[in-house]
Design an enzyme around this catalytic site. Structure first.
Site, short mmCIF file in Angstrom:
data_model
loop_
_atom_site.label_atom_id
_atom_site.label_comp_id
_atom_site.label_asym_id
_atom_site.label_seq_id
_atom_site.Cartn_x
_atom_site.Cartn_y
_atom_site.Cartn_z
N LYS A 209 15.43 -0.26 -1.37
CA LYS A 209 15.82 0.50 -0.19
C LYS A 209 17.33 0.75 -0.21
CE LYS A 209 12.36 -1.62 2.88
NZ LYS A 209 11.58 -0.42 3.24
N ARG A 283 0.88 -3.57 2.11
CA ARG A 283 -0.55 -3.41 1.86
C ARG A 283 -1.04 -4.30 0.71
NH1 ARG A 283 0.37 2.81 0.76
NH2 ARG A 283 1.98 2.28 2.28
#
Length: 428
Positions: A209, A283
């Site tokens: 990020k 996930r």
């Protein structure tokens, strides 16, 4: 935490004459917001408010709003003076009265949400997966909840390839927190499982990020905080239903041992995922936990909660959580619970037409199928539940507040904690 109580008739400890609270709306959600704004205007120390005519769910909502609006978190050595107590006049302060019960209900609910906020707001330098597990045990075990903390060795033995892959780059190894509430007399046929994403810090891994996007990533375990806090409320209320909370906790760090794009992860139960983006890690850990829940816990229904996709923030903003469900009845129950708790959800579809984007040449699915991002993320998770009634709550927007707003203070909001306990209570 701000202490709110019914004032006794001869109570003269308030700092000033009771201030009247007027023109409160009928809707409990609006009452919470108004009370939250009022809390930030209270002076330091003890205050008094007159709330004639406020009762039942509106009184509970008012107490929740006061406590949560007055919530503070920080490490300042000289913090600003804060209100510590509010005496409510105009209510029945008799022990065992309906007003006292409504106040106590609001205090318990707000305390659990405040704990969820504390967990989310704690910096990642402190909040390792093991720290989170120890906090869960310390808070829940005295309330009758059994907390099992599974370490990296157990995870390896059991085949939790997703959790281990995401946590591989960190010096702080991953954990699976399994917290169980199994009261005597609970119906044997009902077992509700709550699964919360527990990423204690998210650098994005190899797909790193940018700085601004990383600044709030100590709150990326807000889903885990919500399910643990909900279980605290469930245990305190002694709800006669079996509930298990699972939190796959890992730090998605960047190092020479980090998992990489192109890797194939084998989840608990054998399903495989091709890693195309290491920043789609939530996930990956949820897949393990969902598969474990189905195989080992025999759930009646599963609800997972996660700060999963930036796409959800774009779709629904910062106040509403996304809801995906395989059961219309379960979806309706959760929508109603969100309305009651003031934590609104909006149901979105899972069109099978998008399933083709999950295809992989080397695995059962790829973890970065692209837009529409929140929908394809839900489609990624669905195979892990193997037909068990399931709902997925994407709370990437409302889990964090950029500024003080109603009963929400800047930082982690605890969104989902009251919603889940409200849903379980309705089920019970």
């Amino acid at each position: 935490m701000l202490d709110v109580r019914a004032a006794a008739r001869d109570d003269v400890r308030a700092a000033a004459a009771p201030e009247p609270v007027t023109d409160l709306p009928d809707d409990p959600t609006a009452v919470r917001a108004a009370a939250g704004v009022r809390a930030r205007s209270l002076p330091a120390g003890t205050s008094a408010l007159t709330v004639n005519g406020l009762a039942g769910s509106r009184l509970t909502a008012f107490v929740e709003g006061l406590v949560l609006g007055g919530y503070r978190f920080g490490y300042a050595t000289d913090p600003a003076p804060a209100p510590t107590r509010v005496d409510l006049h105009g209510v029945d302060g008799t022990a065992g009265s309906a007003d006292v019960a409504a106040i106590e209900r609001g205090l318990a609910s707000a305390a659990a949400t405040s704990w969820a906020r504390d967990l989310a707001n704690t910096p990642a330098g402190t909040k390792t997966p093991d720290w989170l597990a120890r906090q869960a045990a310390a808070e829940l075990e005295p309330r009758g909840v059994t907390v099992d903390v599974h370490d990296e060795h157990w995870l390896a033995e059991q085949g939790f390839g997703g959790v281990l892959a995401v946590g591989a780059g960190s010096a702080s190894p991953p954990r699976l927190i399994e917290a169980s509430w199994r009261p005597r007399g609970a119906a044997a046929a009902t077992h509700l499982v709550l699964v919360g994403k527990g990423i204690t810090f998210d650098t994005g891994g190899v797909n790193r990020k940018l700085g601004d996007g990383m600044r709030t990533m100590h709150t990326d375990m807000s889903g885990g905080a919500a399910v643990l806090a909900a279980l605290r409320t469930i245990a305190e209320r002694r709800l006669p239903v079996r509930v298990t909370a699972l939190v796959p906790a890992a730090e998605n760090a960047l190092s020479g041992s980090s998992y990489r794009p192109g890797d194939v992860v084998r989840h608990y139960g054998g399903r495989t995922s091709e890693i195309r983006n290491t920043d789609a890690e939530g996930r990956i850990v949820l897949g393990d936990a969902l598969a474990y829940a189905v195989a080992r816990l025999r759930p009646t229904a599963i609800v997972d909660v996660a700060t999963l996709t930036g796409a959800m923030k774009i779709a629904l903003g910062l106040r509403t959580g996304g809801l995906f469900a395989t059961s219309d009845a379960l979806a309706d129950e959760l929508l109603a619970a969100g309305t009651g708790s003031g934590e609104p959800l909006w149901r979105l579809p899972m069109p099978v037409e998008y399933a083709s984007s999950l295809r992989s040449d080397v695995a059962d699915a790829n973890n970065a199928p692209g837009n529409p991002g929140a929908i394809t993320a839900a489609l990624f998770l669905e195979p892990f539940v193997r037909g068990v009634p399931w709902a997925h709550l994407d709370i990437a927007g409302p889990a964090r507040a950029p500024r003080d707003d109603g009963m929400f203070g800047k930082g982690g909001t605890g969104f989902g904690a009251r919603l889940l306990s409200t849903w379980v209570e309705a089920r019970a």
